[in-house]
Design a protein around this motif. Structure first.
Motif, short mmCIF file in Angstrom:
data_model
loop_
_atom_site.label_atom_id
_atom_site.label_comp_id
_atom_site.label_asym_id
_atom_site.label_seq_id
_atom_site.Cartn_x
_atom_site.Cartn_y
_atom_site.Cartn_z
N ILE A 107 0.84 -1.20 0.00
CA ILE A 107 0.00 0.00 0.00
C ILE A 107 0.88 1.26 0.00
O ILE A 107 0.59 2.22 -0.71
N ASP A 111 0.69 4.06 -2.81
CA ASP A 111 0.35 5.43 -2.43
C ASP A 111 1.36 6.43 -2.99
O ASP A 111 0.98 7.54 -3.42
N ALA A 149 -6.98 -3.64 -1.16
CA ALA A 149 -8.27 -2.94 -1.18
C ALA A 149 -9.03 -3.17 0.11
O ALA A 149 -9.61 -2.24 0.68
N ALA A 152 -7.53 -1.12 2.82
CA ALA A 152 -7.82 0.31 2.66
C ALA A 152 -9.22 0.64 3.17
O ALA A 152 -9.42 1.64 3.88
N TYR A 181 -10.67 6.99 -1.09
CA TYR A 181 -10.05 7.21 -2.40
C TYR A 181 -9.02 8.34 -2.35
O TYR A 181 -7.98 8.28 -3.01
N HIS A 184 -5.97 6.89 -0.83
CA HIS A 184 -5.35 5.87 -1.69
C HIS A 184 -5.86 6.04 -3.12
O HIS A 184 -6.74 5.28 -3.56
N TRP A 186 -4.87 5.14 -5.98
CA TRP A 186 -4.76 3.96 -6.83
C TRP A 186 -5.98 3.05 -6.72
O TRP A 186 -6.27 2.25 -7.63
N LEU A 187 -6.70 3.14 -5.60
CA LEU A 187 -7.80 2.23 -5.34
C LEU A 187 -8.89 2.32 -6.39
O LEU A 187 -9.50 1.31 -6.76
N VAL A 191 -11.18 -0.87 -8.54
CA VAL A 191 -12.59 -1.10 -8.21
C VAL A 191 -13.39 -1.20 -9.50
O VAL A 191 -13.23 -0.37 -10.40
N ARG A 235 -16.42 6.60 -7.18
CA ARG A 235 -15.24 5.97 -7.79
C ARG A 235 -14.85 6.66 -9.10
O ARG A 235 -13.68 6.91 -9.37
#
Length: 311
Positions: A107, A111, A149, A152, A181, A184, A186-187, A191, A235
């Motif tokens: 992570i 990040d 994920a 997070a 989000y 993080h 990248w999350l 998704v 998202r």
């Protein structure tokens, strides 16, 4: 030492240049090295090439990773490459890596450098263990991304007590997701709506949203589509966070600074008179940001839900 020439692989050229700067004292202990993204931008190499170069220097014990900072010079004395120009890797005692070590490390890399900078090899370098040892904890990168994920979402737990009313509950839930989000970026890239993450702490958000609408008189089909539409808004808006962070890192300009730099180009575009409504807008008078787009879209979507509930 192997002579560096045009035929030398790009990553070794980067290694040689950074090693020279460290040996000469141009980069001293604690000084920050260029990030992988900086190397990509400045040298025109692939992300994997830049990451490989920093990994090689790390294995020579010339540099070390500092959380939240990046790679810095580890000491004043450079390690001596072994025969054939290969670095002598000095590792500490081998130790078993736990999942509690692996996931936070992954992570942290994502990040700071995005998913492009994340690899099993890079994680192994950070933890100072053989790459294959990681596969005792995860089946592969896809499995690792699921664990990342879930972690997070788990860090931002749903409150045990929710406010009364479906709208305040959905607002709280969407803003909580937005916070995740933002922490993080990248999350949002992993998704999916058509292939949702099958991890407990993400699924809990869907369950909570469905529960908020349970007593509103809407059929199950409508409730599910509303919940997914709200999640997609959060998202979808959050996808821009990673792109914005990468663009700012690559150009050194914030979104507002970039817009200022484009003032002349925008002026020429609008001067022809083909876009009169756009020309009337004043950028300085409008708060157009990821946060404002998230909030505006959220309220309009909830207004639509309210209309369905009233009907």
């Amino acid at each position: 030492m192997t002579e560096i020439g045009e035929s030398t692989p790009p990553y070794l050229r980067i290694v040689a240049e950074l090693r020279r700067r460290i040996a000469s004292g141009e980069l001293g202990p604690g000084d920050r090295l260029p990030s992988t993204r900086q190397l990509v931008r400045e040298r025109g190499v692939a992300m994997a090439t830049a990451s490989r170069a920093l990994t090689a220097l790390r294995q020579e014990n010339l540099i070390r990773a500092v959380p939240g900072v990046g790679m810095v010079v580890a000491g004043s004395e450079p390690a001596t490459p072994g025969r054939g120009g290969r670095a002598e890797v000095r590792r500490g005692p081998l130790h078993a890596v736990t999942r509690d070590q692996l996931v936070p490390t992954a992570i942290g890399i994502a990040d700071s450098e995005g998913l492009a900078g994340l690899s099993m090899r890079r994680i192994a370098t950070e933890l100072d263990v053989p790459t294959m040892s990681l596969y005792r904890q995860v089946h592969g990168k896809e499995h690792l991304l699921l664990l990342m994920a879930d972690a997070a979402f788990a860090a931002y737990r749903l409150p045990s007590t929710l406010p009364p009313g479906w709208r305040p509950q959905l607002e709280l839930l969407c803003r909580l997701q937005w916070s995740i989000y933002c922490r993080h970026p990248w999350l949002a890239q992993i998704v999916s709506l058509t292939r949702p993450l099958m991890v407990p702490h993400a699924v809990a958000h869907t369950e909570c949203a469905l529960r908020a609408l349970a007593g509103c008189g809407l059929d199950r089909h409508t409730r599910l589509h509303l919940v997914v539409a709200l999640a997609n808004h959060v998202r979808g808006t959050a996808v821009n966070l990673q792109q914005g962070a990468e663009a700012e890192q690559d150009t050194g300009l914030t979104d507002d600074e970039w817009m200022v730099s484009q003032a002349d180009a925008l002026g020429r575009l609008l001067a022809a008179g083909e876009f009169p409504h756009l020309a009337r807008l004043s950028r300085s008078a409008i708060d157009l940001s990821a946060d404002s787009l998230f909030e505006f879209g959220l309220q309009r979507l909830l207004d639509g839900v309210a209309a369905l509930v009233r009907a």
